[in-house]
Design an enzyme around this catalytic site. Sequence first.
Site, mmCIF file in Angstrom:
data_model
loop_
_atom_site.group_PDB
_atom_site.id
_atom_site.type_symbol
_atom_site.label_atom_id
_atom_site.label_comp_id
_atom_site.label_asym_id
_atom_site.label_seq_id
_atom_site.Cartn_x
_atom_site.Cartn_y
_atom_site.Cartn_z
ATOM 1 N N HIS A 109 0.703 -1.434 -0.048
ATOM 2 C CA HIS A 109 0.027 -0.169 0.293
ATOM 3 C C HIS A 109 0.685 1.152 0.399
ATOM 4 C CE1 HIS A 109 -3.441 -2.592 0.217
ATOM 5 N NE2 HIS A 109 -3.101 -2.740 1.700
ATOM 6 N N ASP B 275 -2.808 -10.390 -2.943
ATOM 7 C CA ASP B 275 -3.768 -9.815 -0.802
ATOM 8 C C ASP B 275 -5.079 -9.133 -1.095
ATOM 9 O OD1 ASP B 275 -2.668 -8.792 1.871
ATOM 10 O OD2 ASP B 275 -4.279 -7.681 0.507
ATOM 11 N N HIS C 68 -6.455 -6.960 -0.463
ATOM 12 C CA HIS C 68 -6.191 -5.524 -0.671
ATOM 13 C C HIS C 68 -6.151 -5.272 -1.941
ATOM 14 C CE1 HIS C 68 -7.522 -6.468 3.596
ATOM 15 N NE2 HIS C 68 -7.962 -5.234 3.500
ATOM 16 N N ASP D 256 -5.497 -12.519 3.547
ATOM 17 C CA ASP D 256 -5.970 -12.160 4.076
ATOM 18 C C ASP D 256 -7.332 -12.615 3.551
ATOM 19 O OD1 ASP D 256 -4.963 -10.593 1.550
ATOM 20 O OD2 ASP D 256 -5.401 -8.321 3.345
#
Length: 327
Positions: free
Chosen positions: A111, A150, A152, A238
């Site tokens: 991120h 991931d 996200h 995740d």
Amino acid sequence: MKIPIIYSETYLLHSPPDHHVESPERLRTALSILKDHPIIQPEEVGEDEPKIIHDEDYVNLVKISSKRREWLDADTYTNEHTWKAALLALGGALTAYKNQGFALVRPPGHHAGKSGRAFGAPTLGFCIFNNVSYPILKLNLKRVAIIDFDVHYGNGTQEIFWENPEVLHIDVHQDPHTLYPGTGFPDMIGGGEAKGTKVNLLLPPLAGDDLYEELFPIIQSILDDFKPSLIAFSAGFDGFEGDGLASIRATERTYYNFGLLGYNKRFYAVLEGGYSIGIERGLKAFVEGLEGVKRDYEGTKSSEKTRSRFADLLSTEKSILRDYWKI
């Protein structure tokens, strides 16, 4: 042959002042799962190395915040060891590249964009420096495919390579209308000469393994078209059912299949998310895929309502991607 694990106990020193899902316990769990793999120490990198990726102001902010043990934002903590751990996480990614290994690093990185928060994200999402990008930028690697699974969107990574046509970035994540960081839509395809090399494949909430399986032929077709010399994995677990920070229902079957994308290829992998059951079960399955171990995991099935939402997303994605890839 067992894939080497890149790890240092320094990664455990980056720890939260109070309870936080991104904690040292994640790596202790990962190490117990992969205890029969050889461990390589990450190489040290100099204090100016983050500037290969990030703006000087952001790098200085991390260094000062670490010294002061301040939070960078509401999600992302530092302590007095964060600076050293984050530098060594970059070294871990570089060592993974050199040894075709898996870097079990903390703090995570995907991120973190050039100046920190990327594409208007509200926070850094636990990340400090963009680890997966470091070997590519430091060594000026060409024809690299980054696969970020991931749950996200890897907004920092995609921002960093936004105008780099030598880096294909395929990001598979939960619909950002429903999850942090709120961007990562199909029409985000890169800029300039890199248009089409940034690929976002979305899954609706409650998607199971069956919907991931519809994406793998698309991913493989794009890889076949791009012909990467190297695959870099931003490996987040995740999306595993019940891991805690999303509502996707992936299991070992999906992570094993992601691993197969790198089997018999030049690759390296860097840990991103995964906070409980995802690390306990998804991590091992991914590594089995990378190693080509024969497995036949059962998968989860999605409801008709979820499948219908996915079909709408996939139709949009294909209509955009067909301008650039043979899918």
